[in-house]
Design a protein around this motif. Structure first.
Motif, PDB file in Angstrom:
ATOM      1  N   ALA A 101       0.830  -1.201   0.000  1.00 19.69           N
ATOM      2  CA  ALA A 101       0.000   0.000   0.000  1.00 19.69           C
ATOM      3  C   ALA A 101       0.868   1.255   0.000  1.00 19.69           C
ATOM      4  N   ALA A 102       1.903   1.260   0.837  1.00 18.69           N
ATOM      5  CA  ALA A 102       2.806   2.411   0.887  1.00 18.69           C
ATOM      6  C   ALA A 102       3.517   2.605  -0.442  1.00 18.69           C
ATOM      7  N   LEU A 103       3.884   1.512  -1.076  1.00 22.40           N
ATOM      8  CA  LEU A 103       4.568   1.605  -2.362  1.00 22.40           C
ATOM      9  C   LEU A 103       3.655   2.178  -3.428  1.00 22.40           C
ATOM     10  N   ALA A 104       2.387   1.768  -3.427  1.00 21.42           N
ATOM     11  CA  ALA A 104       1.440   2.302  -4.403  1.00 21.42           C
ATOM     12  C   ALA A 104       1.215   3.794  -4.184  1.00 21.42           C
ATOM     13  N   VAL A 105       1.105   4.203  -2.927  1.00 22.95           N
ATOM     14  CA  VAL A 105       0.882   5.614  -2.622  1.00 22.95           C
ATOM     15  C   VAL A 105       2.122   6.444  -2.918  1.00 22.95           C
ATOM     16  N   ALA A 106       3.290   5.812  -2.989  1.00 21.45           N
ATOM     17  CA  ALA A 106       4.512   6.535  -3.340  1.00 21.45           C
ATOM     18  C   ALA A 106       4.476   7.087  -4.761  1.00 21.45           C
ATOM     19  N   THR A 107       3.479   6.675  -5.543  1.00 23.10           N
ATOM     20  CA  THR A 107       3.340   7.193  -6.905  1.00 23.10           C
ATOM     21  C   THR A 107       2.675   8.564  -6.930  1.00 23.10           C
ATOM     22  N   VAL A 108       2.352   9.124  -5.760  1.00 20.18           N
ATOM     23  CA  VAL A 108       1.715  10.447  -5.707  1.00 20.18           C
ATOM     24  C   VAL A 108       2.512  11.502  -6.483  1.00 20.18           C
ATOM     25  N   PRO A 109       3.857  11.567  -6.347  1.00 18.83           N
ATOM     26  CA  PRO A 109       4.588  12.577  -7.122  1.00 18.83           C
ATOM     27  C   PRO A 109       4.373  12.456  -8.629  1.00 18.83           C
ATOM     28  N   LEU A 110       4.162  11.231  -9.135  1.00 23.03           N
ATOM     29  CA  LEU A 110       3.899  11.056 -10.560  1.00 23.03           C
ATOM     30  C   LEU A 110       2.578  11.707 -10.929  1.00 23.03           C
ATOM     31  N   PHE A 111       1.542  11.409 -10.156  1.00 23.16           N
ATOM     32  CA  PHE A 111       0.232  11.996 -10.425  1.00 23.16           C
ATOM     33  C   PHE A 111       0.250  13.507 -10.203  1.00 23.16           C
ATOM     34  N   THR A 112       1.064  13.967  -9.258  1.00 25.41           N
ATOM     35  CA  THR A 112       1.157  15.402  -9.005  1.00 25.41           C
ATOM     36  C   THR A 112       1.692  16.135 -10.224  1.00 25.41           C
ATOM     37  N   LEU A 113       2.708  15.572 -10.873  1.00 23.88           N
ATOM     38  CA  LEU A 113       3.237  16.186 -12.094  1.00 23.88           C
ATOM     39  C   LEU A 113       2.179  16.234 -13.186  1.00 23.88           C
ATOM     40  N   LEU A 114       1.442  15.141 -13.339  1.00 30.04           N
ATOM     41  CA  LEU A 114       0.419  15.097 -14.376  1.00 30.04           C
ATOM     42  C   LEU A 114      -0.703  16.093 -14.091  1.00 30.04           C
ATOM     43  N   CYS A 115      -1.117  16.198 -12.830  1.00 24.67           N
ATOM     44  CA  CYS A 115      -2.171  17.154 -12.472  1.00 24.67           C
ATOM     45  C   CYS A 115      -1.686  18.588 -12.629  1.00 24.67           C
ATOM     46  N   GLY A 116      -0.440  18.842 -12.230  1.00 27.21           N
ATOM     47  CA  GLY A 116       0.099  20.191 -12.352  1.00 27.21           C
ATOM     48  C   GLY A 116       0.169  20.667 -13.787  1.00 27.21           C
TER      49      GLY A 116
END
Length: 311
Positions: A101-116
Protein backbone atom coordinates in the motif's frame (compact mmCIF):
# COMPACT_ATOMS: atom_id res chain seq x y z
CA UNK A 1 27.03 27.89 11.89
CA UNK A 2 25.07 26.99 8.71
CA UNK A 3 26.59 23.50 8.77
CA UNK A 4 25.66 23.04 12.41
CA UNK A 5 22.14 24.24 11.77
CA UNK A 6 21.79 21.85 8.83
CA UNK A 7 22.28 18.90 11.16
CA UNK A 8 20.57 20.35 14.22
CA UNK A 9 18.57 18.14 16.55
CA UNK A 10 15.18 19.61 15.48
CA UNK A 11 15.96 18.84 11.83
CA UNK A 12 17.02 15.29 12.65
CA UNK A 13 13.88 14.78 14.74
CA UNK A 14 11.66 16.20 11.98
CA UNK A 15 13.16 13.90 9.32
CA UNK A 16 12.78 10.95 11.69
CA UNK A 17 9.09 11.78 12.12
CA UNK A 18 8.61 12.15 8.37
CA UNK A 19 10.44 8.97 7.40
CA UNK A 20 9.67 6.57 10.25
CA UNK A 21 6.34 7.79 11.65
CA UNK A 22 4.68 8.35 8.29
CA UNK A 23 6.15 5.09 7.05
CA UNK A 24 4.81 3.27 10.10
CA UNK A 25 1.24 4.54 9.69
CA UNK A 26 0.61 2.00 6.94
CA UNK A 27 1.38 -0.83 9.34
CA UNK A 28 -0.69 0.77 12.12
CA UNK A 29 -3.65 1.16 9.72
CA UNK A 30 -3.22 -2.51 8.81
CA UNK A 31 -3.46 -3.38 12.52
CA UNK A 32 -6.27 -0.90 13.15
CA UNK A 33 -8.59 -2.26 10.46
CA UNK A 34 -8.49 -5.65 12.16
CA UNK A 35 -10.52 -4.15 15.00
CA UNK A 36 -12.24 -1.10 13.43
CA UNK A 37 -14.25 -0.81 10.21
CA UNK A 38 -11.90 1.01 7.78
CA UNK A 39 -13.96 4.14 7.11
CA UNK A 40 -14.90 4.47 10.76
CA UNK A 41 -11.23 4.22 11.77
CA UNK A 42 -10.28 7.08 9.46
CA UNK A 43 -13.29 9.17 10.43
CA UNK A 44 -12.70 8.92 14.16
CA UNK A 45 -8.99 9.53 13.67
CA UNK A 46 -9.36 12.73 11.69
CA UNK A 47 -12.31 14.19 13.62
CA UNK A 48 -10.41 13.86 16.90
CA UNK A 49 -7.10 15.07 15.48
CA UNK A 50 -8.76 17.98 13.68
CA UNK A 51 -10.75 18.98 16.75
CA UNK A 52 -7.64 18.97 18.95
CA UNK A 53 -5.67 21.03 16.46
CA UNK A 54 -8.51 23.48 15.87
CA UNK A 55 -9.07 24.03 19.60
CA UNK A 56 -5.34 24.46 20.23
CA UNK A 57 -4.89 26.95 17.39
CA UNK A 58 -7.90 29.00 18.46
CA UNK A 59 -6.57 29.00 22.03
CA UNK A 60 -3.25 30.30 20.69
CA UNK A 61 -5.09 33.15 19.00
CA UNK A 62 -5.39 31.92 15.41
CA UNK A 63 -8.35 33.55 13.61
CA UNK A 64 -11.41 31.46 12.83
CA UNK A 65 -11.63 30.51 9.14
CA UNK A 66 -14.09 32.36 6.95
CA UNK A 67 -16.93 30.50 5.21
CA UNK A 68 -14.98 30.60 1.93
CA UNK A 69 -11.96 29.09 3.69
CA UNK A 70 -14.11 26.38 5.27
CA UNK A 71 -15.46 25.43 1.85
CA UNK A 72 -12.01 25.41 0.21
CA UNK A 73 -10.36 23.42 3.00
CA UNK A 74 -13.35 21.08 3.13
CA UNK A 75 -12.98 20.23 -0.56
CA UNK A 76 -9.29 19.45 -0.09
CA UNK A 77 -10.00 17.45 3.05
CA UNK A 78 -12.50 15.30 1.16
CA UNK A 79 -10.06 14.67 -1.70
CA UNK A 80 -7.01 13.92 0.43
CA UNK A 81 -8.47 12.35 3.54
CA UNK A 82 -11.94 11.02 2.73
CA UNK A 83 -10.97 9.68 -0.71
CA UNK A 84 -7.20 9.29 -0.33
CA UNK A 85 -6.73 7.97 3.17
CA UNK A 86 -10.13 6.28 3.19
CA UNK A 87 -9.27 4.30 0.06
CA UNK A 88 -5.96 3.18 1.59
CA UNK A 89 -7.73 1.98 4.74
CA UNK A 90 -10.31 0.02 2.74
CA UNK A 91 -7.57 -1.46 0.52
CA UNK A 92 -5.64 -2.71 3.54
CA UNK A 93 -8.89 -4.05 4.99
CA UNK A 94 -9.26 -6.19 1.86
CA UNK A 95 -5.90 -7.80 2.62
CA UNK A 96 -3.35 -5.64 0.77
CA UNK A 97 -0.02 -5.69 2.64
CA UNK A 98 0.91 -2.41 4.32
CA UNK A 99 4.23 -2.23 2.46
CA UNK A 100 2.54 -2.69 -0.91
CA UNK A 101 0.00 0.00 0.00
CA UNK A 102 2.81 2.41 0.89
CA UNK A 103 4.57 1.60 -2.36
CA UNK A 104 1.44 2.30 -4.40
CA UNK A 105 0.88 5.61 -2.62
CA UNK A 106 4.51 6.53 -3.34
CA UNK A 107 3.34 7.19 -6.90
CA UNK A 108 1.71 10.45 -5.71
CA UNK A 109 4.59 12.58 -7.12
CA UNK A 110 3.90 11.06 -10.56
CA UNK A 111 0.23 12.00 -10.42
CA UNK A 112 1.16 15.40 -9.01
CA UNK A 113 3.24 16.19 -12.09
CA UNK A 114 0.42 15.10 -14.38
CA UNK A 115 -2.17 17.15 -12.47
CA UNK A 116 0.10 20.19 -12.35
CA UNK A 117 0.41 20.10 -16.12
CA UNK A 118 -3.27 21.00 -16.45
CA UNK A 119 -2.69 24.07 -14.28
CA UNK A 120 0.04 25.35 -16.58
CA UNK A 121 3.09 23.71 -15.00
CA UNK A 122 5.75 22.64 -17.48
CA UNK A 123 7.84 19.62 -16.62
CA UNK A 124 11.41 18.84 -17.57
CA UNK A 125 12.46 15.85 -19.65
CA UNK A 126 13.88 14.27 -16.53
CA UNK A 127 10.53 14.61 -14.78
CA UNK A 128 8.69 13.08 -17.76
CA UNK A 129 11.20 10.24 -17.72
CA UNK A 130 10.34 9.72 -14.06
CA UNK A 131 6.63 9.61 -14.91
CA UNK A 132 7.22 7.02 -17.64
CA UNK A 133 9.37 4.91 -15.32
CA UNK A 134 6.76 5.23 -12.60
CA UNK A 135 4.02 3.94 -14.90
CA UNK A 136 6.18 0.90 -15.61
CA UNK A 137 6.61 0.44 -11.86
CA UNK A 138 2.85 0.60 -11.30
CA UNK A 139 2.34 -2.06 -13.96
CA UNK A 140 4.97 -4.27 -12.32
CA UNK A 141 3.37 -3.76 -8.92
CA UNK A 142 0.00 -4.92 -10.24
CA UNK A 143 1.64 -8.06 -11.64
CA UNK A 144 2.57 -9.11 -8.11
CA UNK A 145 0.53 -11.71 -6.26
CA UNK A 146 -0.49 -9.28 -3.52
CA UNK A 147 -2.51 -6.95 -5.73
CA UNK A 148 -3.58 -9.64 -8.19
CA UNK A 149 -5.36 -11.36 -5.30
CA UNK A 150 -7.18 -8.09 -4.52
CA UNK A 151 -8.13 -6.24 -7.73
CA UNK A 152 -10.38 -3.88 -5.77
CA UNK A 153 -7.50 -3.08 -3.44
CA UNK A 154 -5.27 -2.27 -6.41
CA UNK A 155 -7.89 0.05 -7.90
CA UNK A 156 -8.45 1.78 -4.56
CA UNK A 157 -4.73 2.46 -4.09
CA UNK A 158 -4.37 4.03 -7.52
CA UNK A 159 -7.51 6.06 -6.83
CA UNK A 160 -6.04 7.17 -3.49
CA UNK A 161 -2.78 8.33 -5.08
CA UNK A 162 -4.60 10.18 -7.87
CA UNK A 163 -7.04 12.01 -5.58
CA UNK A 164 -4.26 12.89 -3.14
CA UNK A 165 -2.20 14.40 -5.96
CA UNK A 166 -5.15 16.24 -7.50
CA UNK A 167 -6.15 17.70 -4.15
CA UNK A 168 -2.58 18.74 -3.36
CA UNK A 169 -2.21 20.62 -6.64
CA UNK A 170 -5.68 22.18 -6.51
CA UNK A 171 -5.09 23.36 -2.95
CA UNK A 172 -2.52 25.88 -4.18
CA UNK A 173 -5.26 27.67 -6.11
CA UNK A 174 -7.86 27.83 -3.31
CA UNK A 175 -8.27 30.33 -0.44
CA UNK A 176 -7.24 28.03 2.40
CA UNK A 177 -6.86 29.16 6.02
CA UNK A 178 -3.40 30.23 7.10
CA UNK A 179 -0.85 27.71 8.38
CA UNK A 180 -1.89 24.69 10.42
CA UNK A 181 -5.51 25.88 10.56
CA UNK A 182 -5.92 24.62 6.99
CA UNK A 183 -4.96 21.13 8.09
CA UNK A 184 -7.26 21.26 11.12
CA UNK A 185 -10.27 22.18 8.97
CA UNK A 186 -9.36 19.58 6.34
CA UNK A 187 -9.18 16.87 8.97
CA UNK A 188 -12.49 17.93 10.52
CA UNK A 189 -14.39 17.94 7.22
CA UNK A 190 -12.63 14.88 5.80
CA UNK A 191 -13.26 12.96 9.03
CA UNK A 192 -16.96 13.85 9.09
CA UNK A 193 -17.36 12.70 5.47
CA UNK A 194 -15.62 9.41 6.33
CA UNK A 195 -18.01 8.88 9.24
CA UNK A 196 -20.98 9.58 6.95
CA UNK A 197 -19.58 7.10 4.44
CA UNK A 198 -19.14 4.57 7.23
CA UNK A 199 -22.77 4.94 8.29
CA UNK A 200 -24.15 4.85 4.73
CA UNK A 201 -22.12 1.75 3.83
CA UNK A 202 -23.45 -0.06 6.88
CA UNK A 203 -20.22 -0.35 8.84
CA UNK A 204 -20.79 -1.49 12.41
CA UNK A 205 -18.53 -2.35 15.32
CA UNK A 206 -19.09 -6.02 16.02
CA UNK A 207 -17.48 -5.59 19.45
CA UNK A 208 -15.55 -2.96 21.33
CA UNK A 209 -11.94 -2.95 20.07
CA UNK A 210 -9.31 -4.44 22.41
CA UNK A 211 -6.37 -2.47 23.74
CA UNK A 212 -4.47 -2.99 20.48
CA UNK A 213 -7.25 -1.33 18.50
CA UNK A 214 -7.36 1.72 20.77
CA UNK A 215 -3.56 2.02 20.74
CA UNK A 216 -3.58 1.94 16.93
CA UNK A 217 -6.18 4.72 16.85
CA UNK A 218 -4.24 6.82 19.37
CA UNK A 219 -1.02 6.38 17.40
CA UNK A 220 -2.67 7.50 14.17
CA UNK A 221 -4.20 10.55 15.88
CA UNK A 222 -1.19 11.89 17.75
CA UNK A 223 1.79 10.59 15.79
CA UNK A 224 0.44 10.11 12.27
CA UNK A 225 -1.83 13.16 12.07
CA UNK A 226 -0.40 15.76 14.46
CA UNK A 227 3.32 15.20 15.11
CA UNK A 228 4.21 14.14 11.57
CA UNK A 229 2.32 17.08 10.08
CA UNK A 230 4.05 19.64 12.30
CA UNK A 231 7.38 18.06 11.39
CA UNK A 232 6.55 18.43 7.70
CA UNK A 233 5.63 22.09 8.22
CA UNK A 234 8.92 22.65 10.05
CA UNK A 235 10.92 21.08 7.24
CA UNK A 236 9.17 23.17 4.60
CA UNK A 237 10.49 26.26 6.38
CA UNK A 238 14.07 25.02 6.84
CA UNK A 239 14.97 22.80 3.87
CA UNK A 240 14.27 22.63 0.15
CA UNK A 241 10.82 21.29 -0.83
CA UNK A 242 12.53 18.35 -2.55
CA UNK A 243 14.09 17.35 0.76
CA UNK A 244 10.83 17.78 2.65
CA UNK A 245 8.99 15.56 0.16
CA UNK A 246 11.72 12.90 0.09
CA UNK A 247 9.50 10.78 2.34
CA UNK A 248 7.86 9.55 -0.88
CA UNK A 249 10.75 7.18 -1.56
CA UNK A 250 11.65 6.40 2.05
CA UNK A 251 8.21 5.51 3.44
CA UNK A 252 7.72 2.40 1.25
CA UNK A 253 10.99 0.85 2.43
CA UNK A 254 10.11 1.62 6.06
CA UNK A 255 6.59 0.21 5.65
CA UNK A 256 7.83 -2.99 4.00
CA UNK A 257 10.45 -3.57 6.71
CA UNK A 258 8.01 -2.94 9.56
CA UNK A 259 5.39 -5.17 7.95
CA UNK A 260 7.86 -8.04 7.63
CA UNK A 261 9.23 -7.68 11.16
CA UNK A 262 6.01 -7.10 13.12
CA UNK A 263 3.18 -8.86 11.29
CA UNK A 264 4.99 -11.31 9.06
CA UNK A 265 4.01 -9.73 5.75
CA UNK A 266 5.83 -10.91 2.67
CA UNK A 267 6.36 -9.41 -0.78
CA UNK A 268 7.18 -11.29 -3.94
CA UNK A 269 9.96 -10.66 -6.44
CA UNK A 270 7.55 -8.65 -8.59
CA UNK A 271 6.80 -6.24 -5.73
CA UNK A 272 10.48 -5.96 -4.82
CA UNK A 273 11.43 -5.06 -8.40
CA UNK A 274 8.48 -2.67 -8.62
CA UNK A 275 9.75 -0.95 -5.46
CA UNK A 276 13.12 -0.32 -7.07
CA UNK A 277 11.51 1.04 -10.24
CA UNK A 278 8.99 3.30 -8.47
CA UNK A 279 11.55 4.68 -6.02
CA UNK A 280 13.92 5.36 -8.93
CA UNK A 281 11.10 7.19 -10.71
CA UNK A 282 10.39 9.38 -7.69
CA UNK A 283 14.11 10.18 -7.39
CA UNK A 284 14.18 11.25 -11.05
CA UNK A 285 11.20 13.52 -10.46
CA UNK A 286 12.90 15.06 -7.43
CA UNK A 287 16.27 15.76 -9.07
CA UNK A 288 15.16 18.90 -10.99
CA UNK A 289 13.82 20.34 -7.73
CA UNK A 290 17.25 19.99 -6.13
CA UNK A 291 18.82 21.80 -9.06
CA UNK A 292 16.46 24.77 -8.97
CA UNK A 293 17.30 27.80 -6.83
CA UNK A 294 15.76 27.81 -3.39
CA UNK A 295 12.36 29.51 -3.33
CA UNK A 296 10.21 30.75 -0.46
CA UNK A 297 8.53 27.75 1.19
CA UNK A 298 4.91 27.04 0.39
CA UNK A 299 2.33 26.13 2.98
CA UNK A 300 1.43 22.47 2.97
CA UNK A 301 -2.28 21.98 2.28
CA UNK A 302 -2.76 19.15 4.75
CA UNK A 303 -1.38 17.05 7.51
CA UNK A 304 -1.31 13.65 5.90
CA UNK A 305 0.32 15.14 2.80
CA UNK A 306 0.65 11.47 4.45
CA UNK A 307 0.04 9.37 4.27
CA UNK A 308 1.53 9.50 1.90
CA UNK A 309 1.02 9.70 3.05
CA UNK A 310 -2.08 9.10 1.85
CA UNK A 311 -2.03 6.78 4.91
Amino acid sequence: MPALRRFSLPLIAAFFALYVIWGSTYLVIRIGVEYWPPLMLGGVRFVIAGSLMYAFLRWRGAPAPTWAQWKAAGIIGILLLSFGNGAVSVAEHTGVASGVAALAVATVPLFTLLCGYFWGARNTRLEWAGVALGIIGIAMLNMGSNLQSSPMGAALLIFAAATWAFGSVWSRHLPLPQGAMASAVEMLVGGVVLLIGSAVSGERLQAMPPVEGWLALAYLIFFGSIIAFNSYMYLLKHVRPAAATSYAYVNPAVAVLLGIVFVGETIGIEEALAMLVIISAVVLIGLPQWRRPAQPPIVAPTAVREEQRTN
